[in-house]
Design a protein around this motif. Structure first.
Motif, PDB file in Angstrom:
ATOM      1  N   ILE A  28      54.833  38.740  36.132  1.00 15.98           N
ATOM      2  CA  ILE A  28      53.817  38.126  36.975  1.00 15.98           C
ATOM      3  C   ILE A  28      52.642  37.704  36.106  1.00 15.98           C
ATOM      4  CG2 ILE A  28      52.172  38.538  38.830  1.00 15.98           C
ATOM      5  CD1 ILE A  28      54.195  40.506  40.019  1.00 15.98           C
ATOM      6  N   LYS A  29      52.148  36.516  36.336  1.00 13.26           N
ATOM      7  CA  LYS A  29      51.012  36.040  35.566  1.00 13.26           C
ATOM      8  C   LYS A  29      49.723  36.603  36.153  1.00 13.26           C
ATOM      9  CE  LYS A  29      51.351  32.119  33.610  1.00 13.26           C
ATOM     10  NZ  LYS A  29      51.467  30.672  33.309  1.00 13.26           N
ATOM     11  N   PHE A  30      48.939  37.228  35.289  1.00 14.98           N
ATOM     12  CA  PHE A  30      47.666  37.788  35.711  1.00 14.98           C
ATOM     13  C   PHE A  30      46.583  36.726  35.553  1.00 14.98           C
ATOM     14  CE2 PHE A  30      48.088  42.637  35.651  1.00 14.98           C
ATOM     15  CZ  PHE A  30      49.411  42.587  36.026  1.00 14.98           C
ATOM     16  N   PRO A  31      45.968  36.307  36.648  1.00 18.57           N
ATOM     17  CA  PRO A  31      45.028  35.189  36.566  1.00 18.57           C
ATOM     18  C   PRO A  31      43.835  35.439  35.655  1.00 18.57           C
ATOM     19  CG  PRO A  31      45.661  35.587  38.836  1.00 18.57           C
ATOM     20  CD  PRO A  31      46.175  36.749  38.031  1.00 18.57           C
ATOM     21  N   LEU A  32      43.313  36.640  35.674  1.00 20.48           N
ATOM     22  CA  LEU A  32      42.079  36.923  34.940  1.00 20.48           C
ATOM     23  C   LEU A  32      42.316  38.034  33.932  1.00 20.48           C
ATOM     24  CD1 LEU A  32      38.918  36.536  34.689  1.00 20.48           C
ATOM     25  CD2 LEU A  32      38.760  38.513  36.224  1.00 20.48           C
ATOM     26  N   MET A  33      41.882  37.806  32.706  1.00 24.09           N
ATOM     27  CA  MET A  33      41.862  38.860  31.692  1.00 24.09           C
ATOM     28  C   MET A  33      40.486  38.863  31.056  1.00 24.09           C
ATOM     29  SD  MET A  33      45.659  38.670  29.984  1.00 24.09           S
ATOM     30  CE  MET A  33      45.535  40.353  29.320  1.00 24.09           C
ATOM     31  N   ALA A  34      40.043  40.035  30.661  1.00 22.42           N
ATOM     32  CA  ALA A  34      38.675  40.144  30.156  1.00 22.42           C
ATOM     33  C   ALA A  34      38.573  41.206  29.077  1.00 22.42           C
ATOM     34  CB  ALA A  34      37.722  40.485  31.301  1.00 22.42           C
ATOM     35  N   TRP A  35      37.499  41.130  28.315  1.00 17.07           N
ATOM     36  CA  TRP A  35      37.159  42.141  27.332  1.00 17.07           C
ATOM     37  C   TRP A  35      35.838  42.793  27.738  1.00 17.07           C
ATOM     38  CZ3 TRP A  35      40.252  43.934  23.637  1.00 17.07           C
ATOM     39  CH2 TRP A  35      41.332  43.147  23.225  1.00 17.07           C
ATOM     40  N   TYR A  36      35.836  44.103  27.718  1.00 13.14           N
ATOM     41  CA  TYR A  36      34.628  44.891  27.902  1.00 13.14           C
ATOM     42  C   TYR A  36      34.388  45.668  26.608  1.00 13.14           C
ATOM     43  CZ  TYR A  36      34.563  44.171  32.981  1.00 13.14           C
ATOM     44  OH  TYR A  36      34.493  43.621  34.232  1.00 13.14           O
ATOM     45  N   ARG A  37      33.178  46.152  26.472  1.00 14.14           N
ATOM     46  CA  ARG A  37      32.878  47.035  25.349  1.00 14.14           C
ATOM     47  C   ARG A  37      31.914  48.123  25.804  1.00 14.14           C
ATOM     48  NH1 ARG A  37      29.157  43.187  21.373  1.00 14.14           N
ATOM     49  NH2 ARG A  37      27.295  43.132  22.709  1.00 14.14           N
ATOM     50  N   GLN A  38      31.998  49.230  25.097  1.00 14.52           N
ATOM     51  CA  GLN A  38      31.057  50.321  25.336  1.00 14.52           C
ATOM     52  C   GLN A  38      30.463  50.712  24.001  1.00 14.52           C
ATOM     53  OE1 GLN A  38      32.549  53.704  27.522  1.00 14.52           O
ATOM     54  NE2 GLN A  38      30.467  54.315  28.053  1.00 14.52           N
ATOM     55  N   ARG A  39      29.205  50.413  23.835  1.00 18.95           N
ATOM     56  CA  ARG A  39      28.489  50.771  22.624  1.00 18.95           C
ATOM     57  C   ARG A  39      28.026  52.210  22.723  1.00 18.95           C
ATOM     58  NH1 ARG A  39      24.682  45.468  21.961  1.00 18.95           N
ATOM     59  NH2 ARG A  39      24.595  45.597  24.235  1.00 18.95           N
ATOM     60  N   PRO A  40      27.834  52.896  21.601  1.00 19.19           N
ATOM     61  CA  PRO A  40      27.414  54.290  21.631  1.00 19.19           C
ATOM     62  C   PRO A  40      26.149  54.474  22.458  1.00 19.19           C
ATOM     63  CG  PRO A  40      28.040  53.654  19.412  1.00 19.19           C
ATOM     64  CD  PRO A  40      28.056  52.399  20.231  1.00 19.19           C
ATOM     65  N   GLY A  41      26.208  55.372  23.408  1.00 22.01           N
ATOM     66  CA  GLY A  41      25.054  55.676  24.238  1.00 22.01           C
ATOM     67  C   GLY A  41      24.785  54.673  25.337  1.00 22.01           C
ATOM     68  N   ASN A  42      25.694  53.730  25.535  1.00 22.36           N
ATOM     69  CA  ASN A  42      25.490  52.709  26.557  1.00 22.36           C
ATOM     70  C   ASN A  42      26.646  52.676  27.549  1.00 22.36           C
ATOM     71  OD1 ASN A  42      23.044  50.789  25.728  1.00 22.36           O
ATOM     72  ND2 ASN A  42      24.086  51.416  23.869  1.00 22.36           N
ATOM     73  N   GLN A  43      26.410  52.013  28.660  1.00 27.65           N
ATOM     74  CA  GLN A  43      27.461  51.836  29.644  1.00 27.65           C
ATOM     75  C   GLN A  43      28.387  50.696  29.207  1.00 27.65           C
ATOM     76  OE1 GLN A  43      25.334  51.204  33.359  1.00 27.65           O
ATOM     77  NE2 GLN A  43      25.485  53.371  33.857  1.00 27.65           N
TER      78      GLN A  43
END
Length: 116
Positions: A28-43
């Motif tokens: 199945i093709k997933f319409p949306l893909m994304a990158w998140y990041r979590q920096r030290p001490g941050n959300q």
């Protein structure tokens, strides 16, 4: 269904890295893909997102330096990171959502360290 991310590592300030993430276990093709990041001490924060139709968004902190792209035929997303700064140091995770069940999927996270 799994998301598998690759490409993290140690890079000097001003350097480049390319992250990739693929969805496995489904056709199945997933319409949306994304990158998140979590920096030290941050959300965790959204870095960039891309649809398989080519619509992309990049966070202000990454604009002009990071480029997100999708493989049109596969559930694969890339994050090209240039001109990296120490403040880009974070665990980067890819994200997607099943188009029918709306279940969310996260990759295992890959550490990017920008340091001299």
């Amino acid at each position: 269904v799994q998301l598998q991310a690759f490409g993290g590592g140690l890079v000097q300030p001003g350097g480049s890295l390319r992250l990739s993430c693929s969805v496995s276990g489904t056709v199945i093709k997933f319409p949306l893909m994304a990158w998140y990041r979590q920096r030290p001490g941050n959300q965790r924060e959204l870095v960039a997102s891309a649809t398989y139709t080519g619509v992309t968004e990049v966070a202000d902190s990454a604009k002009g330096r990071f480029t997100i792209s999708r493989d049109g035929n596969e559930n694969t997303v890339y994050l090209q990171m240039n001109s990296l700064k120490p403040e880009d140091t974070a665990v980067y995770s890819c994200y997607s959502q099943h188009p029918m069940t709306r279940r969310e999927y996260w990759g295992q996270g890959t550490l990017v360290t920008v340091s001299s």
